[in-house]
Design a protein around this motif. Structure first.
Motif, PDB file in Angstrom:
ATOM      1  N   ARG A 178       0.830  -1.196   0.000  1.00  0.00           N
ATOM      2  CA  ARG A 178       0.000   0.000   0.000  1.00  0.00           C
ATOM      3  C   ARG A 178       0.875   1.261   0.000  1.00  0.00           C
ATOM      4  O   ARG A 178       0.592   2.250  -0.652  1.00  0.00           O
ATOM      5  CB  ARG A 178      -0.913  -0.021   1.239  1.00  0.00           C
ATOM      6  CG  ARG A 178      -1.948   1.102   1.240  1.00  0.00           C
ATOM      7  CD  ARG A 178      -1.477   2.224   2.187  1.00  0.00           C
ATOM      8  NE  ARG A 178      -2.420   3.307   2.239  1.00  0.00           N
ATOM      9  CZ  ARG A 178      -2.162   4.517   1.738  1.00  0.00           C
ATOM     10  NH1 ARG A 178      -1.039   4.775   1.134  1.00  0.00           N
ATOM     11  NH2 ARG A 178      -3.049   5.468   1.855  1.00  0.00           N
ATOM     12  N   GLU A 179       2.007   1.204   0.719  1.00  0.00           N
ATOM     13  CA  GLU A 179       2.906   2.346   0.798  1.00  0.00           C
ATOM     14  C   GLU A 179       3.525   2.690  -0.552  1.00  0.00           C
ATOM     15  O   GLU A 179       3.823   3.840  -0.829  1.00  0.00           O
ATOM     16  CB  GLU A 179       4.024   2.081   1.819  1.00  0.00           C
ATOM     17  CG  GLU A 179       3.555   2.037   3.270  1.00  0.00           C
ATOM     18  CD  GLU A 179       2.777   0.767   3.612  1.00  0.00           C
ATOM     19  OE1 GLU A 179       2.976  -0.266   2.922  1.00  0.00           O
ATOM     20  OE2 GLU A 179       1.980   0.811   4.558  1.00  0.00           O
ATOM     21  N   ASP A 180       3.725   1.663  -1.397  1.00  0.00           N
ATOM     22  CA  ASP A 180       4.282   1.888  -2.733  1.00  0.00           C
ATOM     23  C   ASP A 180       3.228   2.353  -3.727  1.00  0.00           C
ATOM     24  O   ASP A 180       3.568   2.793  -4.821  1.00  0.00           O
ATOM     25  CB  ASP A 180       4.886   0.590  -3.296  1.00  0.00           C
ATOM     26  CG  ASP A 180       6.047   0.093  -2.463  1.00  0.00           C
ATOM     27  OD1 ASP A 180       6.680   0.914  -1.778  1.00  0.00           O
ATOM     28  OD2 ASP A 180       6.307  -1.128  -2.486  1.00  0.00           O
ATOM     29  N   SER A 181       1.959   2.219  -3.358  1.00  0.00           N
ATOM     30  CA  SER A 181       0.890   2.392  -4.339  1.00  0.00           C
ATOM     31  C   SER A 181       0.446   3.830  -4.548  1.00  0.00           C
ATOM     32  O   SER A 181       0.365   4.296  -5.684  1.00  0.00           O
ATOM     33  CB  SER A 181      -0.324   1.540  -3.942  1.00  0.00           C
ATOM     34  OG  SER A 181       0.005   0.175  -3.994  1.00  0.00           O
ATOM     35  N   VAL A 182       0.083   4.535  -3.481  1.00  0.00           N
ATOM     36  CA  VAL A 182      -0.498   5.864  -3.642  1.00  0.00           C
ATOM     37  C   VAL A 182       0.150   6.875  -2.701  1.00  0.00           C
ATOM     38  O   VAL A 182       0.620   6.522  -1.618  1.00  0.00           O
ATOM     39  CB  VAL A 182      -2.022   5.850  -3.403  1.00  0.00           C
ATOM     40  CG1 VAL A 182      -2.734   4.992  -4.433  1.00  0.00           C
ATOM     41  CG2 VAL A 182      -2.357   5.382  -1.997  1.00  0.00           C
ATOM     42  N   SER A 183       0.139   8.133  -3.136  1.00  0.00           N
ATOM     43  CA  SER A 183       0.664   9.201  -2.299  1.00  0.00           C
ATOM     44  C   SER A 183       0.149  10.536  -2.832  1.00  0.00           C
ATOM     45  O   SER A 183      -0.145  10.672  -4.021  1.00  0.00           O
ATOM     46  CB  SER A 183       2.194   9.198  -2.306  1.00  0.00           C
ATOM     47  OG  SER A 183       2.692  10.307  -1.578  1.00  0.00           O
ATOM     48  N   ASP A 184       0.050  11.519  -1.922  1.00  0.00           N
ATOM     49  CA  ASP A 184      -0.280  12.871  -2.366  1.00  0.00           C
ATOM     50  C   ASP A 184       0.864  13.835  -2.060  1.00  0.00           C
ATOM     51  O   ASP A 184       0.763  15.036  -2.313  1.00  0.00           O
ATOM     52  CB  ASP A 184      -1.590  13.367  -1.745  1.00  0.00           C
ATOM     53  CG  ASP A 184      -1.553  13.381  -0.222  1.00  0.00           C
ATOM     54  OD1 ASP A 184      -0.531  12.966   0.352  1.00  0.00           O
ATOM     55  OD2 ASP A 184      -2.547  13.801   0.386  1.00  0.00           O
ATOM     56  N   ILE A 185       1.979  13.279  -1.554  1.00  0.00           N
ATOM     57  CA  ILE A 185       3.110  14.157  -1.242  1.00  0.00           C
ATOM     58  C   ILE A 185       4.455  13.583  -1.684  1.00  0.00           C
ATOM     59  O   ILE A 185       5.420  14.319  -1.833  1.00  0.00           O
ATOM     60  CB  ILE A 185       3.188  14.474   0.274  1.00  0.00           C
ATOM     61  CG1 ILE A 185       3.247  13.176   1.089  1.00  0.00           C
ATOM     62  CG2 ILE A 185       2.028  15.338   0.720  1.00  0.00           C
ATOM     63  CD1 ILE A 185       3.555  13.385   2.555  1.00  0.00           C
TER      64      ILE A 185
END
Length: 202
Positions: free
Chosen positions: A114-121
């Protein structure tokens, strides 16, 4: 006494044979040139990898992002389309990121966690952030990714060859009309370019 005349054979004139030979040689030469061009193109792709984008119009790089509704097309057959955002109640906006796997093997749109999948920053397989594609940081406005967990869950399963998957994204900007950048970096064992899309929320 044999009165039947002996059978005769007609030989082609020397000029006719020469023209026929030249035509065959020209066909063979054209076929070799076409094959050479095909082999050279495949060699070039093999050297720089099949993770390059190759669409007409904007390149999809950080300095020349694709617009809403555009598709990033990769040399190995992977296609990624980001839809135009549509307004929802309460100042939210929704759009989708569609992955179409035209490669000859499965891909993992969101990586392995999950940590590799999405981010907004930060860096991730799918980044949705405020600002233009070349902005490192903006302070005048921001956005909330309302369904970040659902987007990550949709990204994690492998995408088989020939399959298509649409990942829904819902955001709420601090004010209407802000630019939104979508970065799509599908993990690859070799090399794959990051596709940049520039949207406007409002």
């Amino acid at each position: 006494m044999d009165t039947n005349p002996a059978p005769t054979t007609t030989e082609a004139a020397p000029g006719t044979r020469w023209v026929g030979g030249c035509a065959i040689a020209a066909i063979i030469l054209l076929a070799l040139v076409a094959y050479g061009a095909y082999a050279l193109e495949n060699l070039e792709k093999g050297i720089d990898g099949y993770g390059q984008m190759e669409q007409a119009g904007p390149s999809g790089h950080v300095s020349d992002p694709l617009g809403p509704g555009a598709t990033a097309q990769f040399e190995d057959g992977l296609k990624i389309t980001v839809s135009p955002p549509r307004a929802e109640a309460g100042g939210a906006y929704a759009f989708s990121v569609t992955y179409e796997n035209g490669t000859d093997s499965a891909v993992r749109p969101g990586g392995r966690s999950r940590e590799d999948s999405v981010s907004d920053i930060g860096q991730a397989a799918l980044v949705v952030r405020p600002g233009k594609s070349h902005d490192d940081y903006v302070s005048d406005y921001d956005l909330d990714w309302l369904n970040e967990e659902a987007s990550a869950a949709a990204l994690l399963p492998p995408l088989a060859e020939g399959e298509k998957r649409t990942v829904p994204v819902r955001i709420k900007p601090t004010r209407a009309g802000i630019p939104v950048t979508v970065e799509v970096a599908v993990p690859d064992a070799g090399y794959r370019e990051t596709a940049y899309f520039q949207l406007t929320a409002g």
